[in-house]
Design a protein around this motif. Structure first.
Motif, PDB file in Angstrom:
ATOM      1  N   LYS A  10     -14.679  -3.470 -16.164  1.00  0.00           N
ATOM      2  CA  LYS A  10     -13.504  -3.718 -15.333  1.00  0.00           C
ATOM      3  C   LYS A  10     -12.333  -2.951 -15.920  1.00  0.00           C
ATOM      4  O   LYS A  10     -12.436  -2.336 -16.991  1.00  0.00           O
ATOM      5  N   LEU A  11     -11.188  -2.993 -15.219  1.00  0.00           N
ATOM      6  CA  LEU A  11      -9.986  -2.321 -15.707  1.00  0.00           C
ATOM      7  C   LEU A  11      -9.372  -3.106 -16.862  1.00  0.00           C
ATOM      8  O   LEU A  11      -9.270  -4.339 -16.801  1.00  0.00           O
ATOM      9  N   TYR A  53     -10.874   1.882 -16.734  1.00  0.00           N
ATOM     10  CA  TYR A  53     -12.156   1.170 -16.663  1.00  0.00           C
ATOM     11  C   TYR A  53     -12.814   1.151 -18.038  1.00  0.00           C
ATOM     12  O   TYR A  53     -12.863   2.157 -18.745  1.00  0.00           O
ATOM     13  N   LYS A  70      -3.927   0.323  -8.053  1.00  0.00           N
ATOM     14  CA  LYS A  70      -4.773   1.159  -7.204  1.00  0.00           C
ATOM     15  C   LYS A  70      -3.928   2.088  -6.349  1.00  0.00           C
ATOM     16  O   LYS A  70      -4.286   3.244  -6.101  1.00  0.00           O
ATOM     17  N   ASN A  71      -2.784   1.594  -5.897  1.00  0.00           N
ATOM     18  CA  ASN A  71      -1.902   2.380  -5.035  1.00  0.00           C
ATOM     19  C   ASN A  71      -0.972   3.304  -5.810  1.00  0.00           C
ATOM     20  O   ASN A  71      -0.732   4.441  -5.381  1.00  0.00           O
ATOM     21  N   GLN A 119       0.847  -1.188   0.000  1.00  0.00           N
ATOM     22  CA  GLN A 119       0.000   0.000   0.000  1.00  0.00           C
ATOM     23  C   GLN A 119       0.886   1.243   0.000  1.00  0.00           C
ATOM     24  O   GLN A 119       2.024   1.206   0.449  1.00  0.00           O
ATOM     25  N   GLU A 154      -3.661  -5.284 -10.059  1.00  0.00           N
ATOM     26  CA  GLU A 154      -4.674  -4.246  -9.878  1.00  0.00           C
ATOM     27  C   GLU A 154      -4.575  -3.629  -8.482  1.00  0.00           C
ATOM     28  O   GLU A 154      -4.855  -2.440  -8.304  1.00  0.00           O
ATOM     29  N   THR A 155      -4.173  -4.422  -7.497  1.00  0.00           N
ATOM     30  CA  THR A 155      -3.908  -3.868  -6.162  1.00  0.00           C
ATOM     31  C   THR A 155      -2.754  -2.875  -6.228  1.00  0.00           C
ATOM     32  O   THR A 155      -2.811  -1.786  -5.652  1.00  0.00           O
ATOM     33  N   GLU A 191      -5.028  -9.847 -10.401  1.00  0.00           N
ATOM     34  CA  GLU A 191      -5.615  -9.312  -9.166  1.00  0.00           C
ATOM     35  C   GLU A 191      -4.562  -8.574  -8.339  1.00  0.00           C
ATOM     36  O   GLU A 191      -4.814  -7.476  -7.823  1.00  0.00           O
ATOM     37  N   ASP A 239      -9.154  10.063 -13.010  1.00  0.00           N
ATOM     38  CA  ASP A 239      -8.098  10.808 -12.319  1.00  0.00           C
ATOM     39  C   ASP A 239      -7.800  12.103 -13.071  1.00  0.00           C
ATOM     40  O   ASP A 239      -7.877  12.154 -14.304  1.00  0.00           O
ATOM     41  N   THR A 255     -16.521  10.141 -11.490  1.00  0.00           N
ATOM     42  CA  THR A 255     -16.687   8.730 -11.151  1.00  0.00           C
ATOM     43  C   THR A 255     -17.110   7.953 -12.388  1.00  0.00           C
ATOM     44  O   THR A 255     -17.624   8.522 -13.364  1.00  0.00           O
TER      45      THR A 255
END
Length: 641
Positions: A424-425, A418, A390-391, A297, A386-387, A383, A474, A449
């Motif tokens: 999904k991404l 997206y 996200k960070n 993170q 993507e974590t 997966e 973003d 959003t």
């Protein structure tokens, strides 16, 4: 006893060594420990060359002895020691390195790493000591000698008693001042901290007597067996302060994931395991070991000015820099870790790196390695990637935008956005692989959003044709895509652009005819908006919605919002996109406008134009300029029926 003068250029040079070369006083301990390690290595070299010394690696060690009462700190080793002549040559001449001569005179041998090369590290002791005493007995010699100095005035030499071979350096610390507390270098906790920071991977044990506390056995219960407050006693333990073997020099097959995780948490003060470990060893033009970690993170201050990027830099296991920023590009600033190289060009203080070709080579290879590891993660563990994204995906996007898009080829395949159709991404590569045969552009839409973007009127025609749209949420997203311009041969195109490439030639002719028939009305609507729009046009992208805004030129509506949200210099003007009001010619509202204009009701026609413009602003997420007038216009129309 006569004081001998230094052979170098006297006081001025020594003052430079002590006061100008090193930026942190604590460095002296690193330098003296490194010298002790060199002395042991020299003797160990003889065990490999001669084979008759009777010594093994386990026989060597370095010791640190703080004496609070005498205010002295001693660093001792049982290495090769020095003869009288060597003391004269190595310590009597500033900037003469015995280690460097040793390196030149001997061919490299396996398991031999001489750290020192300049011969000034020893004199860093004078930063904290008012007097330095060196007692040394060379290996195989029967006599020992003592060298002593209080600084630039010179030094003395005399015989002394030493039972064992090696060198003992005794620092008589300076008196404390308001600015400097020299007593900190007598505190065992502080000394342990400095050894771990700078010399943790010196290959010989660094020992120190440490006072500890333990419960006296049997004092935790009373005579009846009930628990009570126990009694404690203090005892002294000779503790090894350094771990000696760097994790990054072990074979990957010998290291467990748990060991990597624990090393990362201990070294970089994180409570969570790293998301990804990159362990690399490279030989050739750039020889180094690297152990890199991507956090699971983002640090709390990562996207702030306070965050400082950089990798720890080691030379032969000795830390040179805590944060070497030049080893990481800004777009990979989230990477933590270290690099250890034997080939670095160090400056004289060994605190900083000379910015030479070697450093650039290492940095370039690290960049490629990080990129390839991230690509591998993307392809094999979506997966987890993507974590990561996200960070830290925002930093990759800034990397695309920065430096006029110079790094887009390196970073573009690491980006995710997206997808309107996949929900999904997705990557650009995945998007392009699904493009329809007749699709000209990679379409994107911007908004706060995903949910709000999905409702934009501008997306209707594209969705009807089954075209995929990338949703950008973003602030930097559209700037990055504008800087890229294309992915492969496919150009990016905003859903708010004036031309989406959807119309056939026949449809274009029909649209031009319709515009010509209504040119007076469209001109009147534009004039009614009093310079707020560059044009009012009939839209080809709207299906069920009555109105939307598009833009001409380099600045889009979303870019206008982002730029105007930034701090502005005093007297600066806000950015204004060249807005275009698009009206759906197939919607009943347009028929109403035509009827009002044909009937000569220009007041109501103008009021409708303002209402439609404000409606389009709200759809774009832009504040209405005059909410009261907007409200009154709505009420008037409600009353009029």
């Amino acid at each position: 006893m006569a004081i001998k003068q230094f052979k170098a250029e006297s006081k001025r040079l020594l003052d430079l060594m002590i006061n100008s070369i090193y930026t942190h006083q604590e460095i002296f301990l690193r330098e003296l420990i490194s010298n002790a390690s060199d002395a042991i290595d020299k003797l160990y070299y003889r065990t490999l060359s001669d084979g008759d010394t009777g010594l093994n690696r386990e026989d060597f060690s370095i010791s640190i002895v703080p004496d609070k009462e005498a205010r002295t700190l001693t660093i001792a080793d049982n290495g090769c020691g020095m003869t009288k002549e060597e003391l004269e040559n190595n310590l009597g001449t500033i900037a003469k390195s015995g280690s460097l001569n040793f390196k030149k005179e001997n061919e490299p041998k396996e398991d031999i790493e001489i750290i020192g090369q300049f011969g000034v590290g020893f004199y860093s002791a004078f930063m904290v000591a008012e007097k330095v005493t060196v007692m040394s007995r060379a290996f195989g010699a029967e006599e020992a000698w003592k060298w002593e100095s209080k600084g630039a005035e010179g030094y003395t030499m005399e015989p002394c008693e030493m039972q064992e071979r090696g060198t003992r350096i005794i620092l008589a610390l300076k008196p404390n001042t308001d600015e400097n507390n020299y007593d900190e270098f007598l505190d065992t906790y502080r000394l342990k901290e400095l050894v771990r920071k700078y010399s943790d991977y010196i290959r010989y044990p660094i020992r120190m007597d440490v006072e500890k506390s333990r419960m006296i056995e049997g004092t935790d219960k009373d005579a009846e067996g009930k628990y009570k407050t126990p009694e404690y006693e203090t005892y002294t333990e000779n503790e090894v302060l350094n771990s000696m073997v760097p994790l990054w020099r072990k074979n990957k097959s010998e290291i467990t994931q748990e060991e990597y995780n624990q090393f990362y948490k201990d070294k970089f003060h994180d409570f969570s395991d790293p998301l990804l470990v990159i362990h690399s060893s490279t030989e050739g033009t750039a020889t180094y070991n690297a152990l890199l970690f991507i956090p699971s993170q983002a640090p709390f201050d990562y996207y702030s000015r306070d965050y400082e990027k950089g990798l720890q830099l080691y030379s032969n296991g000795v830390m040179i820099m805590q944060k070497c920023a030049d080893l990481l590009p800004d777009y990979f600033s989230f990477v933590r870790g270290l690099v250890d190289s034997q080939d670095l060009s160090l400056n004289i203080s060994r605190e900083m790196l000379q910015h030479d070709r070697q450093l650039k080579l290492i940095a370039g290879r690290l960049e490629k390695k990080i990129k390839s590891e991230l690509e591998s993660l993307l392809n094999h563990n979506r997966e987890k990637y993507e974590t990561f994204f996200k960070n830290f995906g925002l930093q990759l996007k800034y990397g695309i935008y920065a430096d006029y898009g110079m790094h887009k080829d390196l970073l573009q395949d690491l980006l995710l956005f997206y997808s309107s159709s996949e929900k999904k991404l997705v990557t650009f590569k995945e998007y392009v692989s699904r493009m329809k045969e007749d699709q000209k552009y990679i379409y994107y839409a911007c908004g706060e959003t995903v949910e709000r973007i999905d409702l934009l009127p501008q997306t209707e025609a594209l969705k009807e044709k089954g075209y995929e749209i990338l949703y950008l949420t973003d602030n930097v997203d559209e700037f990055a895509l504008r800087m890229m311009m294309k992915y492969g041969e496919k150009e990016f195109r905003s859903v708010s652009a004036d031309d989406l490439g959807l119309e056939t030639e026949e449809e274009k002719k029909e649209a031009a005819k319709q515009v010509e028939e209504n040119k007076d009305l469209l001109a009147f609507l534009k004039d009614s908006l009093e310079g707020k729009v560059k044009a009012v046009i009939l839209s080809q992208k709207l299906k069920s919605h009555p109105v939307c805004l598009s833009t001409e030129g380099a600045i889009s509506m979303e870019m206008e919002k982002v730029l105007n949200s930034m701090p502005m210099p005093e007297g600066g003007e806000k950015v204004q996109a060249q807005r275009v009001l698009e009206i759906n010619a197939g919607h009943p509202i347009f028929q109403k406008l035509c009827a009002l204009y044909a009937a000569g009701d220009k007041d109501r026609t103008a009021k409708y134009a303002k209402l439609l413009y404000n409606q389009a602003l709200l759809i774009e997420g832009v504040s209405v300029e005059d909410p009261l007038a907007f409200s009154n216009d709505i009420c008037d129309l409600m009353v009029e029926g």
